[in-house]
Design a protein around this motif. Structure first.
Motif, PDB file in Angstrom:
ATOM      1  N   LEU A  62       0.842  -1.215  -0.070  1.00 39.76           N
ATOM      2  CA  LEU A  62       0.040   0.029   0.045  1.00 39.76           C
ATOM      3  C   LEU A  62       0.924   1.512   0.007  1.00 39.76           C
ATOM      4  CD1 LEU A  62      -2.751  -0.902   2.478  1.00 39.76           C
ATOM      5  CD2 LEU A  62      -2.856  -0.730  -0.008  1.00 39.76           C
ATOM      6  N   ASP A  63       2.164   1.217   0.065  1.00 36.81           N
ATOM      7  CA  ASP A  63       2.852   2.487  -0.163  1.00 36.81           C
ATOM      8  C   ASP A  63       3.399   2.726  -1.432  1.00 36.81           C
ATOM      9  OD1 ASP A  63       4.792   4.436   0.110  1.00 36.81           O
ATOM     10  OD2 ASP A  63       6.282   3.250   1.398  1.00 36.81           O
ATOM     11  N   PRO A  64       2.929   3.667  -2.080  1.00 36.29           N
ATOM     12  CA  PRO A  64       3.090   3.969  -3.680  1.00 36.29           C
ATOM     13  C   PRO A  64       4.605   4.367  -3.792  1.00 36.29           C
ATOM     14  CG  PRO A  64       2.009   6.001  -2.557  1.00 36.29           C
ATOM     15  CD  PRO A  64       1.946   4.756  -1.486  1.00 36.29           C
ATOM     16  N   LYS A  65       5.332   4.745  -2.853  1.00 34.61           N
ATOM     17  CA  LYS A  65       6.703   4.897  -3.013  1.00 34.61           C
ATOM     18  C   LYS A  65       7.463   3.833  -3.152  1.00 34.61           C
ATOM     19  CE  LYS A  65       6.711   9.453  -0.761  1.00 34.61           C
ATOM     20  NZ  LYS A  65       7.334  10.509   0.312  1.00 34.61           N
ATOM     21  N   ALA A  66       6.908   2.856  -2.536  1.00 35.73           N
ATOM     22  CA  ALA A  66       7.884   1.335  -2.564  1.00 35.73           C
ATOM     23  C   ALA A  66       6.992   0.233  -3.254  1.00 35.73           C
ATOM     24  CB  ALA A  66       8.181   0.919  -1.086  1.00 35.73           C
ATOM     25  N   GLU A  98       5.473 -12.385   0.144  1.00 33.08           N
ATOM     26  CA  GLU A  98       4.299 -13.446   0.635  1.00 33.08           C
ATOM     27  C   GLU A  98       3.004 -12.581   1.053  1.00 33.08           C
ATOM     28  OE1 GLU A  98       3.937 -16.524  -0.033  1.00 33.08           O
ATOM     29  OE2 GLU A  98       6.001 -16.468  -1.220  1.00 33.08           O
ATOM     30  N   ALA A  99       3.002 -11.426   1.669  1.00 35.66           N
ATOM     31  CA  ALA A  99       1.955 -11.001   2.303  1.00 35.66           C
ATOM     32  C   ALA A  99       1.152 -10.447   1.417  1.00 35.66           C
ATOM     33  CB  ALA A  99       2.520  -9.672   3.433  1.00 35.66           C
ATOM     34  N   ALA A 112     -13.837   4.384  -7.539  1.00 35.06           N
ATOM     35  CA  ALA A 112     -13.138   3.173  -6.895  1.00 35.06           C
ATOM     36  C   ALA A 112     -13.648   3.098  -5.354  1.00 35.06           C
ATOM     37  CB  ALA A 112     -11.527   3.495  -6.922  1.00 35.06           C
ATOM     38  N   HIS A 113     -13.508   1.991  -4.914  1.00 36.23           N
ATOM     39  CA  HIS A 113     -13.613   1.671  -3.349  1.00 36.23           C
ATOM     40  C   HIS A 113     -12.375   1.791  -2.648  1.00 36.23           C
ATOM     41  CE1 HIS A 113     -16.411   0.100  -0.355  1.00 36.23           C
ATOM     42  NE2 HIS A 113     -15.382  -0.521  -0.005  1.00 36.23           N
ATOM     43  N   THR A 114     -12.637   2.662  -1.531  1.00 36.56           N
ATOM     44  CA  THR A 114     -11.508   3.150  -0.746  1.00 36.56           C
ATOM     45  C   THR A 114     -10.652   3.910  -1.718  1.00 36.56           C
ATOM     46  OG1 THR A 114     -11.881   1.092   0.684  1.00 36.56           O
ATOM     47  CG2 THR A 114      -9.905   2.485   1.217  1.00 36.56           C
ATOM     48  N   ALA A 115     -11.065   4.943  -2.347  1.00 38.51           N
ATOM     49  CA  ALA A 115     -10.299   5.426  -3.658  1.00 38.51           C
ATOM     50  C   ALA A 115      -9.168   6.036  -3.189  1.00 38.51           C
ATOM     51  CB  ALA A 115     -11.451   6.456  -4.276  1.00 38.51           C
ATOM     52  N   PHE A 116      -8.611   6.264  -2.138  1.00 36.79           N
ATOM     53  CA  PHE A 116      -7.224   6.950  -1.842  1.00 36.79           C
ATOM     54  C   PHE A 116      -5.998   6.043  -2.336  1.00 36.79           C
ATOM     55  CE2 PHE A 116      -7.408   4.555   2.190  1.00 36.79           C
ATOM     56  CZ  PHE A 116      -5.990   4.177   2.297  1.00 36.79           C
ATOM     57  N   VAL A 117      -6.345   4.684  -2.517  1.00 39.82           N
ATOM     58  CA  VAL A 117      -5.322   3.663  -2.723  1.00 39.82           C
ATOM     59  C   VAL A 117      -5.254   3.978  -4.271  1.00 39.82           C
ATOM     60  CG1 VAL A 117      -4.902   1.436  -3.068  1.00 39.82           C
ATOM     61  CG2 VAL A 117      -5.779   2.184  -0.726  1.00 39.82           C
ATOM     62  N   ARG A 150      -6.093   6.350  -6.094  1.00 38.08           N
ATOM     63  CA  ARG A 150      -5.634   7.745  -6.593  1.00 38.08           C
ATOM     64  C   ARG A 150      -4.044   7.800  -6.321  1.00 38.08           C
ATOM     65  NH1 ARG A 150      -8.543  10.244  -3.209  1.00 38.08           N
ATOM     66  NH2 ARG A 150     -10.126  11.068  -4.396  1.00 38.08           N
ATOM     67  N   ARG A 151      -3.593   7.399  -5.104  1.00 43.78           N
ATOM     68  CA  ARG A 151      -2.059   7.443  -4.898  1.00 43.78           C
ATOM     69  C   ARG A 151      -1.395   6.725  -6.128  1.00 43.78           C
ATOM     70  NH1 ARG A 151      -1.827   5.639   1.038  1.00 43.78           N
ATOM     71  NH2 ARG A 151       0.319   5.906   0.901  1.00 43.78           N
ATOM     72  N   PHE A 152      -1.654   5.585  -6.245  1.00 48.19           N
ATOM     73  CA  PHE A 152      -0.889   4.631  -7.347  1.00 48.19           C
ATOM     74  C   PHE A 152      -1.142   5.114  -8.576  1.00 48.19           C
ATOM     75  CE2 PHE A 152      -0.520   2.147  -3.733  1.00 48.19           C
ATOM     76  CZ  PHE A 152       0.638   1.369  -3.960  1.00 48.19           C
TER      77      PHE A 152
END
Length: 220
Positions: A34-38, A72-73, A109-114, A116-118
């Motif tokens: 969930l980290d768009p930088k990584a 794996e996660a 989108a659902h929980t759209a911030f995800v 949006r960021r990517f």
């Protein structure tokens, strides 16, 4: 004209456009985290919506080969393994057909911030900006529940919201399946909220603020 140019130049529905008159696109990503930088996009699904109907024949989906290893996660969430994306295009090659599908449409989108960021990060890498609002079905769901039950949780998972609306959850944690569920949930929620015929692109984009306002009024 390139897909990037078509995306940048396509006319978007105005915020005062009634929701049924607007062109939409339900979007879902599967990610390495969930980290768009990584983290990276490894799968996408996009389904156009017009006249309040899903345009399933125009849906697109695809795998994306990431630059880093899939942990794996994240595999436990979406089930996508390195072997499945080994021959997939990299994001720069996968993005043009997605941009063509998104051009001139308001994203849902659902929980759209995800998403949006990517998506914003992917666009910036190509000299583009994210255009228009992204309507969040989670915020729409909170608003609908607040109006119906005078109470709504801070977080509403997509499958739970679909169930509350009497809709199936299509292939959870698969990008195209989640995009289809998001599209169906969006249409149902917009229809419920539009009982007085006033919902527009702008009003649906403000659903989160509206839900928070109603929550504060009812709790007071």
């Amino acid at each position: 004209m390139s897909a990037a140019d078509r995306y940048a130049r396509a006319k978007l529905p105005g915020r005062r456009t009634r929701w049924r008159a607007a062109r939409w696109c339900a979007l879902d990503f599967e990610l390495t985290g969930l980290d768009p930088k990584a983290d990276e996009i490894i799968s996408f699904g996009a389904i156009p919506i017009e006249d309040g109907r899903v345009r399933l024949r125009e849906a697109i989906s695809g795998l994306v080969r990431p630059e880093r290893e899939i942990g794996e996660a994240s595999i436990r969430v979406h089930g996508i393994r390195a072997s499945e994306v080994a021959r997939a295009p990299v994001l720069a090659e996968a993005l043009p057909p997605l941009l063509d599908t998104l051009a001139g449409r308001v994203i849902v989108a659902h929980t759209a911030f995800v998403e949006r960021r990517f998506l914003s990060r992917a666009l910036r890498a190509r000299g583009l900006k994210l255009r228009g609002p992204i309507v969040d079905t989670e915020a729409l769901g909170r608003l609908w529940l607040q109006d119906r039950e005078r109470h709504s949780p801070r977080s509403v998972p997509l499958a739970l919201l679909a169930g509350a609306l009497g809709l199936p959850a299509e292939r959870p944690h698969q990008a195209l399946g989640d995009a289809l569920t998001t599209a169906q949930v969006f249409i149902a929620l917009a229809t419920h909220l539009d009982a007085d015929g006033r919902e527009t692109v702008g009003s649906l984009a403000r659903a989160g603020l509206r839900a928070d306002t109603m929550r504060a009024l009812h709790s007071g």
